[in-house]
Scaffold this motif. Structure first.
Motif, short mmCIF file in Angstrom:
data_model
loop_
_atom_site.label_atom_id
_atom_site.label_comp_id
_atom_site.label_asym_id
_atom_site.label_seq_id
_atom_site.Cartn_x
_atom_site.Cartn_y
_atom_site.Cartn_z
N ASN A 1 -1.64 -3.36 4.15
CA ASN A 1 -1.64 -3.41 5.61
C ASN A 1 -1.76 -2.03 6.26
O ASN A 1 -1.68 -1.91 7.48
CB ASN A 1 -0.40 -4.16 6.13
N GLU B 1 -0.79 -5.80 -1.40
CA GLU B 1 -0.84 -6.44 -0.10
C GLU B 1 -0.96 -5.33 0.93
O GLU B 1 0.03 -4.73 1.34
CB GLU B 1 0.39 -7.32 0.11
N TYR C 1 3.74 1.19 6.38
CA TYR C 1 5.00 0.81 5.76
C TYR C 1 5.64 -0.21 6.69
O TYR C 1 6.19 0.16 7.73
CB TYR C 1 5.94 2.01 5.67
N ASP D 1 0.83 -1.20 0.00
CA ASP D 1 0.00 0.00 0.00
C ASP D 1 0.87 1.25 0.00
O ASP D 1 0.52 2.26 -0.61
CB ASP D 1 -0.94 0.00 1.21
N GLY D 2 2.03 1.19 0.64
CA GLY D 2 2.96 2.32 0.55
C GLY D 2 3.47 2.41 -0.88
O GLY D 2 3.49 3.49 -1.49
MG LIG Z 1 2.21 -1.71 3.67
#
Ligand SMILES: [Mg+2]
Ligand SMILES: Cc1ncc(C[n+]2csc(CCOP(=O)(O)OP(=O)(O)O)c2C)c(N)n1
Ligand SMILES: Cc1ncc(C[n+]2csc(CCOP(=O)(O)OP(=O)(O)O)c2C)c(N)n1
Ligand code: SF4
Ligand code: SF4
Ligand SMILES: [Mg+2]
Lengths: 624, 351, 624, 351
Positions: B140, B138, B143, B112-113
């Motif tokens: 979450n 993926e 980071y 996601d980062g």
């Molecule tokens: Mg992440």
């Protein structure tokens, strides 16, 4: 309409008017977006068709419509193609820039202008010949539709000038016929406008001027093409299939030319399907990313950009260096730093191209001097990128890239094979050949790679920008990291043997003076050396760099001379820095000759800079 | 710290798929992620999906950016070529790779980062272009690799381990993907392999830009109370709109489902998606309705999962560009170089 | 449990065991995420509290849990703080790295390990003393809860080691009490574990070993802090109000420390509101953009990043250079190129920091050697950026940034005023002072600026990355462009007068040999020179660079010596390149001593490199 | 080619606003854009909006990226500080500037290439953070300054001047802005000053991230048949959902509108937005409904304009960060430097 209507009569010059045949500079001052570009180009082409070498330069603003633009033409039977200081005939069509345009005329030179509206005497100079023609009123009288007025006004002045400096009208007629092939009405209309202008001039203006053209045979079989188009053709012939780019002046026309040539030469004859993919990316980070992805996957890929793009690509360039992925970047330089002067030329990306990215990195550069070499190096860059498995830069500049130039015809040897570098095949893998992605098996520090999907169980590997061992396995072990970095240095030595050699030209008599130059400075050099010889009696040996890293011939040249002038078009003597860094030579013997105001360098400038050093009378310093 | 190759013991009893490969042939090196990391479950799901679809492992190219999630391609498909590129730029690298050889299957794995923060531009533009790929984020909300800072998918008001609240609006990757023209869009949860595996299979079979947002808890930095990406939180708020089965071309479909509860979507390449509807009236092929449904449910705090949108007749970038079938990296000199004669002609036109 | 339970008995060494007091290296091999870090730190702090200088180094992998990590402690009463080769006492807690850990012990050294599980004799070495303790079984017997087992195991081994090398247990007790202040139960539990380990060792292990600690007074008033935290404090004291950053190892802890210190020192006492803004940007392009926006608007702003971030920031750095906008970048270097070795140190961003961006650009660098200087330069950078109106880099590396170091206490002179550079005020404008944003009124080539919103009708100007004249008006005139570029060069000369001077230390006797170094190489130099003197009898004058561009003292030093060793932690001798470029000195006299495997440079390495050159016996080359 | 300052003739008869400024005081240098370029109309609208709101010109900071659109800040508000930054990165520069001095008004001007192509990431993230700004995209679907290539807002199927079709999915900036949490979102047309001026005024008064997508035809490269950003095309497909009037705090509201047809929204700072509804049941404060409406109408080929969404009680980045009121660039040494004593204490704690 008669000349008496003109607001300003013809004015004679207080100094003897310049007399020259096939050797002078004509400059058109226009407003951009006014359609003058094609008329001016027609003018240049006509002169070429007369067999007289001409070198045009487009000087345009960073906007789309309404600002000043110039088209400067150097006509030289001797073949001098560098820019020259001063104008012999100024065609002043832009009131905005009148003052500076008039100022730029050499004493004894000529001014052609539209005298529909009167101008006070203070707006002229006494030491030039002024030729006024009531262009606007003349055109408006002949045409009613505004669009026609704008278009034909340009052809009319071409006609008038053809009479003034003696261009064969037949040649222009033919060119117009070629340009509008199939559109007979348009041809006829253009021919008419041409002759209207011509007839007016013959009747009312002092034809011919002291500047004259005479048919010649100095053009030979040379072709007329801009460097960007030639480079694009080179990429095509070099087998490039993927072009990912982001528009930026002065490089856009390279990708656009590639698009055109691919349409013509690279479609599957039967299906009409494309054997190439051109993607206009969302920015430069994406365009270089796509190039690297394609290169990783075995296609030849390139991008074209300019300085700001290189800055943005820096991280990816480091990845290409460290993970050893082929990529080609055409950097068409403009004046930096930052957005700088986007429509002016400079050679100021040398430093960033050579060393882009953080960490210890170096990248090979190709430095074409003209469109022919743009073609050659465009093709060669693809081979070199695959052979060296790294980013190869082809470094042009606006001067070469965006101006049409007379250049040797492009050539291709049909027996030449594209060199795809070291690629291990499925058969070799099947036969049990050892595959280590970063293993130096041949002693040249260039390892083998495999294309993804090659073999079901062998040859697969993981590419990464992090440290790994010879078999591409991730590791943080310092010794494996260091071995790899040392191999990359060794690969740099291999690169030296593959890059095009510098071209040396020695003076007639032995001399300890040398000059080093590269790229678009090239055409000004022979003329500069003539001037220096005239002014100081000195002669110099020349070395034209064609690539970085340098081969042994460059080191030899530096060693063999006491004083070497390094002529560049940037402020910080960037190539000189590379010479010192790579050759470890004493900086004291490399003298800077630097031109960086965004205009192309001239022979006069170079000569002044060098002569002042050889013979240090109080002349202006080169760097000023 | 060299990665250990997973010991390939001979397991003669291991089941083989249609191509004769065992599950082992789809595995990679031993994971170096934290024990319990959601990402490892996704790797396992990828392995199972590829095995079950009988894809030849070496015909898959796996690409990623930088992050814990982006490391995972080392841990699956050990015989495939992989490319751990630079942070946030996997999409462009994948696009270029895809152009060079349209015959491989492209699997992009990101965090996601990597995709919502630094890589949001590239994510978005690769989707817009319809690159034929399976793009898995993926997700979450943090980071992981740089130790737990919020990413751009962290919800406003979510708390980090030290109790600090995130104040930026979250990027909903699924909403963006649908808006930007992705033609296969799903959301799933690394803790729900039964849902995730078929979604990956469907994506691998999809011709066009397939995107799967997979919520994948970071046990080290984002699995606490106050997190909206923890195992507990996601389990509680998970609302599946459908349950999917992928039926490969070879199998026959015997339509014995109750009408209205099951939908069959036939993708371009012949693969069939068998969808058991869990939310009434959810039409996976209606883009505008899907977006509205998602936004409405999001406003209620639900995490909608399942296959959310599919255009079974999607076109891909190669289709748009009208490229030839033969991979560019296999074109011969003759196919590439116009030759001397063409050049002579061209020279003539330039005088 | 008795020593007989141990699977491997104590084993004596075949060579005489090393005997040393307050001068040895202890290294802990652990698995990351296992909680060992705080126990190891406790160990180091205890030694410091005994007045003995200790220099710890954390060697950690680029992952979060489960991979090898080391904590190396150099204990040196003499005050040597550089890394040293070889380990005297290895605390081997990680089976994964057993072999390399055992190998790294010096002959005669000691190995402490957990002998709960038996290991074959082949896993040991005969020339070391092996001390086994059944740590796991011992701990498991004492604790039932897994979490407690993990935590207290670490304290138990600290206890055992305290007995083995003679650390005062009272000191450790105090430290634990400080750490868990207010949580008495936890303190008691830790104390208990400590003494369990200690008592076991006293009873069963050969206490004391040949390596001994004895209370000393060599720490003085020095403090123990990492460079990143000190730099953050410097930024705070320098008046930074805006920090925009993007996480990247090894720089994240700088921004995180700034956040902590701001919370503590920079909130409005009354309202609790923040006099600072810290934004975690979406990437490095945005973080530097925010810094430039804030700098333009008169706030002091900085970002912290590492190599890949600098690459991405290149375009913006060029804008800052050309448009003259203050910005500060802390670059905490790691091993490049590309992602490289993200958790290893290097000095390989020198080149990119000095020359980042396309076009002709140069940027000032500050090069701190330790946390104290990180603080000083952190504060100074804010003044310099405002004074010079450009990007100023503070160049740290992982070695300095992420390891705690003994350093002189931080100092601030309350009479010091922040130097905000040349800012024209509303009053001055109102009084009619001429304002030309790019006009050199003072002869130092630094023009005045105004903050946006200063005055209703005067002082407004337009900032751009394109060419403009002295009054910030857009122009494409070559002479205006060139004047501006020349002024920027002149400003570079002004910068030379403002940067911290290099520090020269001369040998006792006159010598023509010199050594130049900078940054984290610093602590290894005195020790290296001792070694060189021992090995060759030669002594060298030293120059520690603290900034780029260089002042005249650097040129003098280079001129005054025949051979100068330039010691760096990168492959391509990047600082040497800057020296040659800027000083125009002959490359031949600058000899490279390069260390770049990601580990910190050692005195031994430097000594080998220099000694081999001074006395060219067949020793390994420096660069190898 | 130095820009010409507009001749400031004394026009004693020029009307003055509440602050005593005339329209002239809000003008800039003479435009160097093409005659007829939509961007010039937007500049005029900005001038009028600022004049009518009686904003002190020097308290506005105008920032832009690179492009024809990004050049326009030179052509308005000549007494304001301006910043023509780098391509696609205006949002970050503006964010930083805003942090440094929260008292100025921040006006970001950008192009569709600048904000949707290269700058899509920065655009998106500045919106997510709620930066207090008026962000205007002068949207012509092409890169004007580099001569007419498609930008990321060009519609799929739209043709360029040479007849080549764009194949990438278009980015709908308004849809994205709403999804990412912009708290004032409008679309307008450079050809409709009556609609545009009040929308800009409302945005300038908004506390938070205000975004206006302004379709602004490029007469040079995108005003032909086949373009979906030409004057003709936009006029034909323009569907306004409402017509807005901005009433400044001083004026009294006399509610004499028919209920259901007019809505009054009071923004945080007291300014009132008076909305005459053109589309029934359009609730400008309902985010989910607005998105659904927009998507539905887009699918029908309509270009929906007007004020599309507003959260009158929006928070901005400074609010989220809890920063002090005093501009950072005005803080004194005493307010900034903790001093020697604090440092001595800190030293003591580090032993
Ligand atoms: Mg992440
Ligand atoms: C240009 C650049 N900036 C920053 C980093 C540091 N970095 C490595 S991974 C990462 C974030 C990864 O987060 P995400 O993609 O969510 O992956 P996760 O670890 O959570 O799976 C960052 C910021 C980097 N490698 N490169
Ligand atoms: C890094 C970088 N890449 C490319 C360019 C070239 N460039 C200048 S303006 C522009 C596009 C502008 O398009 P848009 O933002 O839509 O503005 P318009 O001219 O259409 O108003 C581009 C690509 C640049 N200046 N910088
Ligand atoms: S830090 Fe988080 S994301 Fe990374 S491996 Fe550990 S649990 Fe997974
Ligand atoms: S090129 Fe297009 S956008 Fe640029 S000024 Fe001209 S009409 Fe406007
Ligand atoms: Mg545009």
């Amino acid at each position: 309409m008669s000349p008496q209507d003109a607001a300003q009569p013809l004015m004679g010059s207080t100094v003897p008017p310049i007399q020259a045949v096939n050797d002078f500079v004509v400059k058109f001052a226009n407003v951009n977006g006014s359609g003058s570009a094609s008329a001016n180009q027609l003018f240049a082409k006509a002169i070429l068709r007369m067999g007289i070498p001409v070198t045009p330069r487009n000087i345009f603003p960073s906007n789309i419509q309404g600002l000043p633009t110039w088209y400067e033409m150097r006509i030289s039977d001797k073949g001098h193609m560098g820019a020259r200081e001063g104008v012999d005939l100024m065609v002043a069509m832009n009131p905005q820039t009148w003052d500076e345009d008039v100022k730029s005329i050499r004493p004894g030179g000529y001014l052609f202008y539209d005298n529909t509206k009167p101008l006070p005497a203070s707006k002229f100079r006494a030491d030039i010949t002024v030729v006024g023609m009531p262009l606007t009123s003349f055109t408006n009288a002949a045409y009613a539709v505004p669009r026609e007025r704008q278009l034909f006004k340009n052809i009319i002045y071409v006609g008038a000038l053809s009479a003034l400096i003696n261009i064969d009208p037949k040649v222009i007629e033919d060119l117009l016929a070629e340009q509008f092939r199939g559109r007979d009405k348009l041809i006829a209309a253009n021919h008419k406008a041409l002759h209207m202008g011509r007839d007016y001039a013959l009747a009312h203006l002092p034809c011919p001027l002291g500047l004259q053209l005479a048919a010649s045979d100095k053009v030979g079989d040379r072709i007329f093409i801009d460097g960007n188009a030639a480079a694009a053709l080179g990429a095509l012939y070099g087998g490039a299939t993927v072009c990912a780019w982001y528009p930026i002046t002065p490089s856009s026309s390279l990708a656009e030319a590639f698009t055109r040539y691919c349409e013509r030469y690279r479609k599957d004859k039967e299906t009409g399907k494309k054997r190439y993919a051109i993607v206009q990316a969302e920015d430069e980070l994406a365009s270089i990313g796509m190039v690297i992805g394609a290169g990783w996957n075995g296609a030849r890929a390139f991008t074209a950009t300019s300085g700001p793009g290189i800055s943005l690509m820096s991280e990816f360039i480091g990845l290409s260096y460290f993970a050893e992925i082929p990529a080609v970047i055409f950097d068409v330089q403009r004046s930096g730093p930052s957005t700088g002067m986007p429509t002016r030329t400079q050679q100021s990306d040398i430093k960033i191209c050579a060393y882009a990215s953080h960490g210890d990195t170096k990248h090979p550069l190709l430095l074409p001097e003209d469109p022919n070499e743009c073609f050659q190096f465009g093709a060669l860059s693809m081979d070199l990128a695959d052979r060296l498995q790294t980013t190869v830069f082809v470094v042009l500049d606006l001067e070469i890239g965006m101006n049409e130039r007379l250049t040797a015809p492009l050539q291709w040897d049909d027996s030449r094979k594209l060199d795809r570098g070291k690629v291990m095949t499925s058969d070799e893998l099947q036969a049990g050949k050892v595959f280590g992605r970063y293993l130096d098996v041949d002693g040249d520090a260039i390892p083998y790679r495999t294309y993804p999907g090659t073999h079901p169980t062998k040859g697969g590997y993981f590419t990464r920008g992090t440290s790994r061992d010879e078999f591409a396995r991730y590791t943080e072990a310092g010794d494996a990291y260091q071995r790899n970095m040392e191999r990359l240095l060794k690969k740099w030595d291999t690169a030296k043997t593959l890059m095009p050699k510098a071209v040396r030209t020695d003076a007639a008599a032995p001399t300890k003076l040398g000059v080093i130059y590269y790229g678009s400075t090239s055409p000004a050099i022979p003329e500069a050396l003539e001037l220096i010889a005239e002014q100081t009696g000195a002669s110099l040996n020349q070395l034209r760099l064609r690539a970085f890293p340098f081969g042994p011939e460059v080191e030899e040249f530096v060693d063999a001379h006491d004083t070497i002038f390094v002529v560049e078009q940037n402020r910080d003597a960037q190539m000189r820095m590379l010479l010192i860094n790579e050759l470890e030579c004493n900086p004291k013997k490399l003298v800077r000759v630097l031109h960086y105001n965004g205009a192309p360098i001239t022979a006069e400038f170079i000569a002044r800079g060098i002569a002042a050093h050889i013979n240090p009378t109080p002349v202006r310093e080169a760097a000023e | 710290m060299t990665y250990l190759p997973k010991p390939k013991l001979a397991h003669p009893e291991l089941q083989k798929n249609d191509l004769g490969y065992t599950r082992r042939d789809y595995e990679g090196s031993i994971s170096t992620l934290c024990a319990g990391c959601g990402h490892d479950s996704i790797s396992a799901a990828i392995i199972r999906a590829c095995y079950e679809l009988s894809l030849p492992p070496h015909r898959i190219a796996k690409l990623s950016g930088i992050g814990c999630s982006s490391k995972t391609p080392t841990y699956f498909l050990g015989n495939s070529h992989g490319f751990n590129s630079v942070h946030g730029r996997m999409p462009s690298v994948l696009t270029g790779a895809n152009l060079a050889n349209r015959e491989l299957i492209y699997l992009g794995v990101s965090g996601d980062g990597d995709s919502a923060s630094i890589g949001f531009g590239q994510f978005s533009h690769s989707i817009r272009r319809g690159v034929n790929m399976t793009y898995i984020v993926e997700n979450n909300g943090v980071y992981g690799l740089t130790k737990g800072q919020f990413s751009a998918t962290a919800d406003r008001g979510a708390k980090n381990k030290r109790g600090v609240e995130n104040m930026d609006e979250a990027i909903d990757m699924v909403g963006i993907a649908i808006q930007l023209g992705a033609t296969y869009v799903a959301r799933s949860f690394s803790g729900d392999k039964n849902q995730l595996v078929p979604l990956i299979k469907g994506a691998l079979q999809h011709n066009g830009a397939a995107f799967i947002d997979t919520i994948s808890p970071c046990v080290m930095f984002n699995n606490h109370e106050g997190s909206t990406k923890s195992y507990d939180y996601v389990r509680e708020h998970n609302e599946a709109v459908n349950f999917m089965d992928v039926v490969t071309g070879r199998e026959e479909i015997t339509v014995d489902y109750e009408p209205g509860t099951t939908e069959i979507v036939r993708q371009h390449n012949g693969g069939l998606l068998k969808l058991r509807k869990l939310a009434n009236d959810y039409d996976v092929t209606d883009r505008v309705a899907a977006m509205n449904f998602l936004e409405t449910r999001k406003a209620r705090g639900e995490i909608v999962t399942g296959l959310l949108y599919v255009d079974p007749d999607a076109e891909d970038l190669h289709g748009y560009l009208e490229t030839a079938e033969k991979p560019f990296n296999a074109l011969t000199d003759e196919e590439l170089v116009p030759g001397a004669a063409a050049l002579a002609k061209l020279n003539a036109s330039l005088r």
